[in-house]
Design an enzyme around this catalytic site. Structure first.
Site, PDB file in Angstrom:
ATOM      1  N   CYS B  92       0.829  -1.225   0.000  1.00 61.38           N
ATOM      2  CA  CYS B  92       0.000   0.000   0.000  1.00 61.38           C
ATOM      3  C   CYS B  92       0.851   1.257   0.000  1.00 61.38           C
ATOM      4  O   CYS B  92       0.332   2.362  -0.167  1.00 61.38           O
ATOM      5  CB  CYS B  92      -0.936   0.008   1.195  1.00 61.38           C
ATOM      6  SG  CYS B  92      -1.727  -1.586   1.461  1.00 61.38           S
ATOM      7  N   HIS B 366      -9.346   3.533  -1.609  1.00 60.53           N
ATOM      8  CA  HIS B 366      -7.972   3.055  -1.423  1.00 60.53           C
ATOM      9  C   HIS B 366      -7.567   2.112  -2.559  1.00 60.53           C
ATOM     10  O   HIS B 366      -7.433   0.904  -2.359  1.00 60.53           O
ATOM     11  CB  HIS B 366      -7.862   2.373  -0.061  1.00 60.53           C
ATOM     12  CG  HIS B 366      -6.482   1.916   0.312  1.00 60.53           C
ATOM     13  ND1 HIS B 366      -5.333   2.456  -0.226  1.00 60.53           N
ATOM     14  CD2 HIS B 366      -6.069   0.956   1.186  1.00 60.53           C
ATOM     15  CE1 HIS B 366      -4.281   1.842   0.292  1.00 60.53           C
ATOM     16  NE2 HIS B 366      -4.694   0.926   1.144  1.00 60.53           N
TER      17      HIS B 366
END
Ligand SMILES: [Zn+2]
Lengths: 138, 420
Positions: B92, B366
């Site tokens: 991420c 996200h």
């Protein structure tokens, strides 16, 4: 020390034999569980294999209602959740493992710091059956 | 001695696609949208042929789109071949690390004009497969066999945090409410509505269908109702988790001496830091993210400023507890105070330390590899008075971005300055 006693697969192989293993650095004495070929403290590559007592305490936990495929295949789901935690072992290091033998109807009642001991669980059946490390309340 | 870049680096343009669920679009299509917006944002215009290198953050197009080696493909798709094109994978944190590598390439003197991209196309896979894909960011030998999921890791950190500081778990819900209030004012956000409007929407729907109308008194009651907000990994519920998203973002970096040729008001990257860590269980403390604290210290030292000098921050709120820990790791609040600050509104737009004015990962979405780049888009908008109804008041000088991979195995922090 056999050549492969500390290789990366050794920990999961030991679980097949109902053992938690690690390593002790022969230079600085640091214990690593799982085992390490190179000491994360002093970088020595001289280490011996050690066996953990299997006693520890609960350092952090969760109860999982939305499982990954592997755990869903083992029968877990929102109505049949499971607890997974991080356990502080008596020897010092912490490890991740499933925690069994708890009442999961009220996770707020699960107490960080509670004493635990090693146990082993089998997930899957027949050819896909595999043994995993777990902990249970003492 | 504080480390300095060999030469300065400036942001001169930004762009992003809307974040959300786009079954008809691939990651290339989403990146085209980000690139087109970036072209528009470069105040003095520029020729894409001037781009010498492209650093692209992407977690796992291999798994999500059955496509490796994506950087040269995307570069070609927006017409910048033969620019040196490199994909960065740090879970991420891929986007934030791509930004840092681009910055270092310019600082080295090797290149002057570099495109940073971030993209992820996650929603083609069914939910269970997405969970499995995200789990690739954890240790497959020693963490995954325990049964951990990513919500599970952060949930475990939440139990450790709540236990250590005797924190009120309602603080988690407050983070979600605040970020949705910000995201409701961001047309690029995947969930651009407040929790209250989600709640009243459900009440209206029940009324229309002639069903019993749930009598939630307020957002907190709604969020505590297990039917409305189911438990995912105790104590984290659905609204504590950032969504699964498609999206892309782009940033144009140039050497400091060229900045005025591109922009009337460039932003300067004055601080940068990155650190790594082992598996979650190995850390001395489970209620903080040490690599984030280290990365931010590096960035503050490079910038020669203190946490209190930061006017606003975009932080990696993949889960609500992550924002609370980040607000401490980054030095905005002392250890154990982050939850209280969230409860008291100190991280809201009118608070002392505004966090995630964009809506954050929680509300904005996200798309893993895009998140760290998308954060810079919000910094640019706030610094240039382009943030519309969510615009912060007062003179803004310093902003910080904080991007985390996994549970904190990778953390990368940047500090931006607007010089008037
Ligand atoms: Zn040693």
């Amino acid at each position: 020390m056999t050549e492969h006693a500390l290789h990366s697969k050794a920990f999961n192989q030991a679980i097949e034999e109902d053992l938690i293993i690690g390593s002790r650095c022969l230079v600085c004495g640091k214990i690593s569980i799982p085992q390490r070929q190179i000491c994360p403290n002093c970088h020595s590559d001289q280490a011996e294999r050690v066996q953990a007592s299997g006693q520890g305490t609960l350092a952090a936990f969760t109860v999982i209602y939305v499982p990954p495929t592997s755990m869903a295949d083992a029968g877990y789901n929102a109505k049949n959740p499971y607890c997974v935690g991080i356990v502080s072992l008596e020897e010092g290091p912490r490890i991740s493992a499933q925690i069994v033998g708890l009442d999961l109807s009220d996770p707020a009642a699960i107490k960080i710091g509670m004493p635990l001991r090693q146990t082993f669980v089998t997930r899957g059946e027949g050819e896909t059956a595999k043994k995993f490390l777990a902990f249970e309340p003492i | 001695m504080a480390k300095k870049l060999s030469r300065g680096v400036a942001v001169v343009g930004v762009g992003m696609s809307k974040f959300g669920v786009f079954p008809e679009k691939t990651s290339r299509d989403l990146f085209v949208e980000a690139f087109q917006e970036l072209m528009q944002s470069v105040q003095k215009g520029f020729n894409p042929n001037d781009i010498e290198a492209f650093y692209m953050g992407n977690f796992t197009s291999d798994y999500f789109e059955n496509q490796s080696h994506l950087a040269p493909i995307v570069a070609n798709w927006v017409g910048i071949s033969p620019a040196a094109s490199t994909r960065i994978e740090d879970a991420c944190a891929s986007g934030g690390v791509a930004l840092r590598q681009a910055m270092l390439a310019i600082a080295s003197g090797d290149v002057d004009v570099v495109l940073v991209g971030g993209l992820e196309k996650m929603t083609d896979l069914p939910g269970a497969k997405v969970t499995d894909a995200l789990a690739l960011a954890a240790d497959s030998m020693f963490e995954i066999p325990a049964g951990f999921t990513f919500p599970g890791f952060y949930a475990a950190m939440a139990t450790a945090y709540i236990d250590k500081y005797q924190a009120d778990p309602d603080a988690l819900l407050r983070v979600g409410i605040k970020n949705h209030e910000n995201g409701a004012l961001n047309d690029k956000a995947q969930f651009n509505q407040t929790i209250r409007s989600v709640m009243t929407g459900k009440q209206k729907k029940a009324e229309q269908k002639g069903l019993p109308i749930p009598d939630w008194q307020d957002e907190m009651a709604f969020l505590k109702d297990p039917k409305a907000n189911p438990m995912i990994a105790w104590p984290l519920r659905l609204f504590d988790c950032s969504p699964v998203s498609d999206g892309a973002a782009a940033v144009l970096l140039v050497s400091e001496e060229l900045a005025d040729k591109f922009a009337d008001e460039p932003l300067f990257i004055v601080g940068s830091g990155q650190a790594s860590d082992g598996a979650l269980a190995e850390r001395a403390s489970l209620s903080e993210v040490p690599a984030a604290a280290l990365a931010s210290q590096q960035a503050y030292e490079m910038a020669g400023i203190q946490p209190d000098d930061i006017d606003f921050a975009e932080v990696h709120d993949c889960f609500t507890i992550a924002e609370i820990m980040a607000s401490e790791d980054l030095g905005f609040f002392p250890r154990g105070e982050g939850w209280r600050a969230a409860m008291e509104g100190r991280t809201a737009r009118d608070g002392s330390h505004p966090i995630n004015t964009s809506g954050g990962l929680k509300s904005k979405g996200h798309p893993v590899g895009a998140s760290g780049v998308g954060q810079v888009v919000e910094v640019w908008k706030q610094m240039h008075g382009l943030a519309g109804e969510r615009q912060l008041r007062g003179n803004l000088r310093y902003a910080l971005t904080h991007n985390v991979g996994g549970t904190g195995q990778t953390c990368v922090v940047h500090i931006f300055e607007k010089r008037n």
